[in-house]
Design an enzyme around this catalytic site. Structure first.
Site, mmCIF file in Angstrom:
data_model
loop_
_atom_site.group_PDB
_atom_site.id
_atom_site.type_symbol
_atom_site.label_atom_id
_atom_site.label_comp_id
_atom_site.label_asym_id
_atom_site.label_seq_id
_atom_site.Cartn_x
_atom_site.Cartn_y
_atom_site.Cartn_z
ATOM 1 N N SER A 8 0.918 -1.259 0.185
ATOM 2 C CA SER A 8 0.054 0.029 0.142
ATOM 3 C C SER A 8 0.880 1.103 0.009
ATOM 4 C CB SER A 8 -0.955 -0.037 1.087
ATOM 5 O OG SER A 8 -1.705 1.200 1.204
ATOM 6 N N HIS A 33 -1.070 -1.136 -4.511
ATOM 7 C CA HIS A 33 -2.509 -0.862 -3.755
ATOM 8 C C HIS A 33 -2.432 0.789 -3.337
ATOM 9 C CE1 HIS A 33 -5.965 -2.058 -1.355
ATOM 10 N NE2 HIS A 33 -5.526 -1.324 -0.464
ATOM 11 N N ASP A 35 -4.741 3.527 -1.949
ATOM 12 C CA ASP A 35 -5.786 3.983 -1.211
ATOM 13 C C ASP A 35 -6.474 5.282 -1.393
ATOM 14 O OD1 ASP A 35 -5.914 1.640 0.510
ATOM 15 O OD2 ASP A 35 -3.936 2.203 1.070
ATOM 16 N N MET A 37 -9.191 8.163 -0.606
ATOM 17 C CA MET A 37 -9.887 8.468 0.725
ATOM 18 C C MET A 37 -10.443 9.920 0.383
ATOM 19 S SD MET A 37 -7.321 7.242 3.772
ATOM 20 C CE MET A 37 -6.703 5.549 3.742
ATOM 21 N N HIS A 66 -8.217 1.023 -4.030
ATOM 22 C CA HIS A 66 -9.346 1.083 -3.141
ATOM 23 C C HIS A 66 -9.947 2.134 -2.615
ATOM 24 C CE1 HIS A 66 -9.591 -0.091 1.590
ATOM 25 N NE2 HIS A 66 -10.793 0.120 0.838
ATOM 26 N N MET A 68 -12.287 4.618 -0.946
ATOM 27 C CA MET A 68 -12.810 4.942 0.294
ATOM 28 C C MET A 68 -13.573 6.272 0.237
ATOM 29 S SD MET A 68 -9.946 3.412 2.730
ATOM 30 C CE MET A 68 -8.711 3.208 1.424
ATOM 31 N N MET A 137 -11.570 -5.933 4.749
ATOM 32 C CA MET A 137 -10.916 -5.226 5.748
ATOM 33 C C MET A 137 -10.453 -5.748 6.863
ATOM 34 S SD MET A 137 -10.046 -2.605 3.716
ATOM 35 C CE MET A 137 -9.444 -1.584 5.080
ATOM 36 N N GLY A 142 -9.201 3.643 6.734
ATOM 37 C CA GLY A 142 -8.955 5.051 6.880
ATOM 38 C C GLY A 142 -7.355 5.407 7.216
ATOM 39 N N GLY A 144 -3.240 3.633 7.994
ATOM 40 C CA GLY A 144 -2.254 2.631 7.944
ATOM 41 C C GLY A 144 -1.774 2.438 9.339
ATOM 42 N N GLY A 145 -1.106 1.174 9.576
ATOM 43 C CA GLY A 145 -0.521 1.248 10.942
ATOM 44 C C GLY A 145 -1.211 0.565 12.012
ATOM 45 N N ASP A 175 -6.650 -6.643 3.512
ATOM 46 C CA ASP A 175 -6.265 -5.272 3.843
ATOM 47 C C ASP A 175 -6.397 -5.060 5.139
ATOM 48 O OD1 ASP A 175 -5.191 -2.737 3.493
ATOM 49 O OD2 ASP A 175 -6.842 -2.181 2.212
ATOM 50 N N GLY A 176 -5.065 -4.567 5.864
ATOM 51 C CA GLY A 176 -5.112 -3.832 7.192
ATOM 52 C C GLY A 176 -4.160 -4.781 8.158
ATOM 53 N N GLY A 177 -3.380 -4.017 8.626
ATOM 54 C CA GLY A 177 -2.609 -4.646 9.914
ATOM 55 C C GLY A 177 -1.886 -5.949 9.385
ATOM 56 N N GLY A 197 0.733 -2.275 4.245
ATOM 57 C CA GLY A 197 1.509 -0.845 3.985
ATOM 58 C C GLY A 197 2.584 -0.707 4.921
ATOM 59 N N SER A 198 2.500 -0.508 6.168
ATOM 60 C CA SER A 198 3.559 -0.280 7.177
ATOM 61 C C SER A 198 4.542 -1.510 7.291
ATOM 62 C CB SER A 198 3.101 -0.205 8.378
ATOM 63 O OG SER A 198 1.759 -0.664 8.715
HETATM 64 C C1 DX5 Z 1 -6.652 1.318 5.396
HETATM 65 C C2 DX5 Z 1 -6.033 1.045 4.151
HETATM 66 C C3 DX5 Z 1 -4.935 0.240 3.996
HETATM 67 C C4 DX5 Z 1 -3.527 0.670 4.728
HETATM 68 C C5 DX5 Z 1 -2.962 -0.545 5.098
HETATM 69 O O1 DX5 Z 1 -7.599 2.146 5.250
HETATM 70 O O2 DX5 Z 1 -6.982 0.541 3.311
HETATM 71 O O3 DX5 Z 1 -4.527 -0.033 2.636
HETATM 72 O O4 DX5 Z 1 -2.836 1.477 3.574
HETATM 73 O O5 DX5 Z 1 -1.877 -0.370 5.977
HETATM 74 P P1 DX5 Z 1 -1.222 -0.963 6.922
HETATM 75 O O6 DX5 Z 1 -0.709 -2.488 6.218
HETATM 76 O O7 DX5 Z 1 0.062 -0.589 7.625
HETATM 77 O O8 DX5 Z 1 -2.325 -1.862 7.868
HETATM 78 ZN ZN ZN Z 2 -6.547 -0.263 1.178
#
Ligand code: DX5
Ligand code: ZN
Length: 223
Positions: A8, A33, A35, A37, A66, A68, A137, A142, A144-145, A175-177, A197-198
């Site tokens: 991401s 990926h 994002d 928003m 993605h 949002m 999700m 919203g 990352g991290g 997606d997420g964490g 992402g992170s």
């Molecule tokens: C959050 C995003 C994710 C985010 C993931 O709303 O949809 O794609 O970037 O980041 P990590 O992998 O750090 O949770």
């Molecule tokens: Zn995403």
């Protein structure tokens, strides 16, 4: 089908975008990926068309967007024109899910639906046959991290079960964490596109992080 990492860009160092995209691409990453928003559907604002268009010139990766944003139908054609290969929208964000699917297909992009943690996976069941991807999700969208929500993994298993029963071929993205420590949990459940992402762009050694993910994905791809 294949099992792939989709890093991401939300976690990229925006002073080094070209350089860091090249690093993951050279490490063998196929998907990116993105994002998008709007500050309304989620309490954060990221980037949009000018950024996607800008990096399109610098990368051959598959752009996995993605969205949002509320009423995503308003921007599907623009996101596609900017360079998206896959367009995911949130089922909670529109009154016209079928219309969004049709619009994305007509644009020539692959189509995916995304579900937030509090949305049941049954909500999207009627659309499965029309989809190229379902995105589960494992954090509130919203930011990352955030911490991985293990209580969402059952949705991946259900999607994998339906896919088999109905003989469909949609990708299951998560997606997420996601980290090297919990990735096996989602792969075991049946996910084949892994957003991180992170755990990739947030690391000092981005290329090493991507390769570490690839080593695990390879085990599953060969299995
Ligand atoms: C959050 C995003 C994710 C985010 C993931 O709303 O949809 O794609 O970037 O980041 P990590 O992998 O750090 O949770
Ligand atoms: Zn995403």
């Amino acid at each position: 089908m294949g099992i792939y990492l989709s890093p991401s860009m939300l976690s990229i160092d925006f002073t080094k975008v070209g350089e860091q995209l090249a690093q993951v691409e050279q490490a063998g990453v196929k998907y990116l990926h993105l994002d998008v928003m709007d500050g309304v559907f989620v309490p954060n604002i990221s980037f949009g068309m000018p950024v996607i268009k800008g990096i399109r010139k610098a990368s051959n990766m598959i752009f996995d967007t993605h969205l949002m944003i509320v009423d995503p139908e308003r921007y599907i054609d623009d996101v596609r024109a900017a360079g998206a290969d896959i367009i995911n929208f949130h089922v909670e964000a529109t009154k016209d899910v079928a219309g969004c699917i049709a619009k994305i297909k007509a644009s020539g992009a692959k189509v995916g639906i995304t579900v937030k943690p509090n949305t049941t996976i049954e909500t999207i069941q009627p659309y499965l046959a029309d989809l190229d991807m379902v995105l589960v999700m494992t954090v509130e969208p919203g930011f990352g991290g955030q911490k991985f929500m293990a209580d969402q993994v059952h949705k991946i298993s259900t999607l994998a079960k339906w896919k088999k029963e109905l003989q469909l071929s949609y990708d299951i993205e998560v997606d997420g964490g996601i980290t090297l420590d919990n990735i096996r949990e989602v792969l075991d459940a049946g996910a084949n596109l892994i957003v991180a992402g992170s755990a990739v762009f947030g690391k000092e050694d981005i290329s090493g992080a991507a390769k570490a993910f690839h080593n695990i994905l390879k085990e599953y791809d060969e299995a």
